[in-house]
Design a protein around this motif. Structure first.
Motif, short mmCIF file in Angstrom:
data_model
loop_
_atom_site.label_atom_id
_atom_site.label_comp_id
_atom_site.label_asym_id
_atom_site.label_seq_id
_atom_site.Cartn_x
_atom_site.Cartn_y
_atom_site.Cartn_z
N ALA A 1 -42.62 -29.80 39.83
CA ALA A 1 -42.39 -30.05 41.26
C ALA A 1 -43.05 -31.35 41.69
N GLN B 1 -27.61 -29.79 32.98
CA GLN B 1 -28.32 -29.81 34.27
C GLN B 1 -29.79 -30.19 34.12
N PHE B 2 -30.44 -29.70 33.06
CA PHE B 2 -31.88 -29.89 32.94
C PHE B 2 -32.27 -30.97 31.93
N GLY C 1 -36.36 -31.47 36.81
CA GLY C 1 -35.43 -30.39 37.11
C GLY C 1 -34.07 -30.92 37.48
N ALA D 1 -32.54 -19.35 38.50
CA ALA D 1 -31.42 -19.39 39.45
C ALA D 1 -30.19 -20.06 38.83
N ALA D 2 -30.42 -21.15 38.11
CA ALA D 2 -29.30 -21.85 37.48
C ALA D 2 -28.67 -21.01 36.38
N ARG E 1 -36.19 -22.46 39.28
CA ARG E 1 -34.91 -23.17 39.32
C ARG E 1 -34.07 -22.88 38.08
N GLU F 1 -44.60 -25.40 35.98
CA GLU F 1 -43.72 -25.39 37.15
C GLU F 1 -44.29 -26.26 38.26
#
Length: 481
Positions: free
Chosen positions: A170, A295-296, A175, A280-281, A277, A166
């Motif tokens: 970032a 999305q990913f 992401g 949440a998605a 993330r 993770e």
């Protein structure tokens, strides 16, 4: 209807208390029970009450799913399957005894499973005249099985590796919303570690030559990104992976090497789909794997597998199961954060919809299913095709299955328009014929554990035998499922 089940989780309760750094007295006060009552719960003399479960979740962030499932459920399921072996043809311990063994003496349960695994391997080698039987390591666990059990009993969530991935995501800008994740990850790897990535027409998915990384143009973009992140794990987080392997304590160099790749793959999945993330998605899309894949920049299999790993303490996702089977029905990947456990040996239940996925390529199949213990599930399945990248490189075909208990189905888009309330909507499925107690399954390959059979040469139904009911009567014929 699902039967109520008391929760004995003394080992997990002690672990939660020790993680909080509290004495028994302080912990008892925090969760609102007496010291003696807490002591009884920790020693499995009393079940964990609902009030204590809520207090644990509210004050300590302890996942109710993790506490209620954890290692105990898996050990119990694995012992039931092992005891279905014909070698245990005598009196069988009742399910309550298995539950108590798994919760009170997990070390003994694991030793029993290791012994049974060694017995099976010896029998297989004798049957095939394998000369390896004479070696000192002949009865050692098979590397693939040892690694699979490592992830199985870690709940398929490796916290340190997940958090490192993770952080990398970032820093590298991976992401949702990333304009070019491949370029971003490649730039990070070259800037931090001097490894330059490029693409070329090579037969392998990934090849590292010195400080030059080559990714195959034959692979799909999602696969190339995944393999790039695998290399990030092996290059940038080698110390973390080695430390994790040290803690695992594998019995052979082969197991350690296989798990090293498994941990790098875990890192890659967690980097492409960073925990916070992605969680949440998943909640926002109601766990629509096609939307999440878009999305990913991940494959459908990667997304379905990632859903089953969302077990971070204090931020858990829905408890999913995930499995992948080949065209022969053999389970090649398995994990369950639910009460549904998969067979360690052999194939998945033929009544399960994951097998139908091969018959309807490109389509997602939904199934409402009920296991013999009365628990109901929303099961999802579809085929996955992995092109070989050339005329002489065969296409690989798998089917993936994932899902959750019906009580969570409202959080999934796939439950819309299904009649969850009607008992008639649910198809009966099992785990393994030897531990499935259904007497009316037309797909049964062998009789269930502890069931006497009756063979009548004057009649023949779908199966050549009938199950004898307790007390000498006749059970229902094996005709329907």
């Amino acid at each position: 209807m699902t039967r109520a089940r008391k929760l004995y989780a003394g080992a997990q309760l002690r672990e939660a208390r020790r993680d909080a750094g509290l004495t028994q007295a302080a912990f008892a006060d925090a969760v609102g029970v007496s010291l003696s009552y807490l002591n009884q719960m920790e020693n499995n003399h009393r079940p964990v009450s609902a009030a204590v479960l809520l207090a644990l979740a509210d004050r300590f962030g302890t996942s109710l799913t993790t506490l209620s499932l954890g290692e105990t459920e898996r050990l119990t399921a694995d012992m039931r399957e092992a005891l279905a072996d014909p070698v245990f043809s005598g009196a069988q311990p009742p399910p309550a005894d298995l539950d108590l063994t798994a919760s009170n003496a997990p070390g003994l349960a694991r030793a029993f499973l290791a012994l049974h695994r060694a017995y099976r391997q010896r029998g297989e080698r004798l049957a095939s005249l394998d000369d390896a039987l004479g070696r000192e390591d002949a009865l050692a666990p098979q590397p693939w099985e040892e690694v699979r059990d490592f992830f199985h009993y870690c709940d398929n969530y490796i916290d340190a590796v997940d958090r490192a991935a993770e952080s990398f995501a970032a820093a590298a800008g991976l992401g949702p919303g990333a304009r070019d994740p491949m370029a971003s990850a490649a730039a990070w790897l070259e800037a931090r570690h001097g490894v330059a990535a490029r693409t070329a027409d090579i037969p392998e998915l990934r090849r590292l030559d010195g400080e030059a990384l080559t990714l195959s143009t034959r692979a799909a973009p999602a696969t190339r990104l995944f393999q790039l992140c695998v290399q990030v794990a092996l290059t940038a987080h080698a110390d973390l992976i080695e430390a994790t392997l040290d803690l695992a304590g594998f019995g052979s160099a082969e197991s350690r090497a296989i798990c090293k790749i498994g941990l790098a793959n875990y890192f890659a999945g967690a980097a492409v789909m960073p925990y916070g993330r992605f969680l949440a998605a998943a909640q926002e899309t109601r766990h629509d794997i096609e939307l999440l894949a878009e999305q990913f920049g991940a494959s459908l299999e990667q997304v379905a597998h990632r859903l089953s790993t969302l077990q971070r303490k204090g931020a858990t996702g829905l408890p999913f199961f995930f499995v992948r089977v080949d065209q022969a029905g053999t389970i090649t990947k398995r994990h369950s954060a639910t009460r549904l456990q998969f067979a360690r040996y052999g194939s998945a239940c033929p009544l399960w919809n994951v097998h139908q996925a091969f018959e309807t390529p490109g389509r997602l199949i939904r199934q409402l299913a009920e296991t013999p213990d009365g628990v109901r599930y929303l099961c999802l399945a579809r085929d996955v095709t992995k092109p070989g990248g050339g005329f002489r490189r065969p296409t690989r075909r798998y089917a993936i299955g994932w899902g959750c208990e019906v009580r969570h189905a409202g959080a999934l888009v796939y439950a819309d328009d299904l009649d969850l309330a009607s008992p008639a909507s649910y198809e009966p499925i099992g785990v393994s014929c030897r531990i499935c107690e259904r007497a009316d399954c037309h797909q049964r390959s062998v009789p269930p554990l502890k069931a006497a059979i009756e063979v009548d040469p004057t009649r023949r139904d779908l199966l050549p035998y009938r199950l004898a009911a307790p007390g000498g009567g006749r059970a229902a014929s094996d005709q329907t499922s």
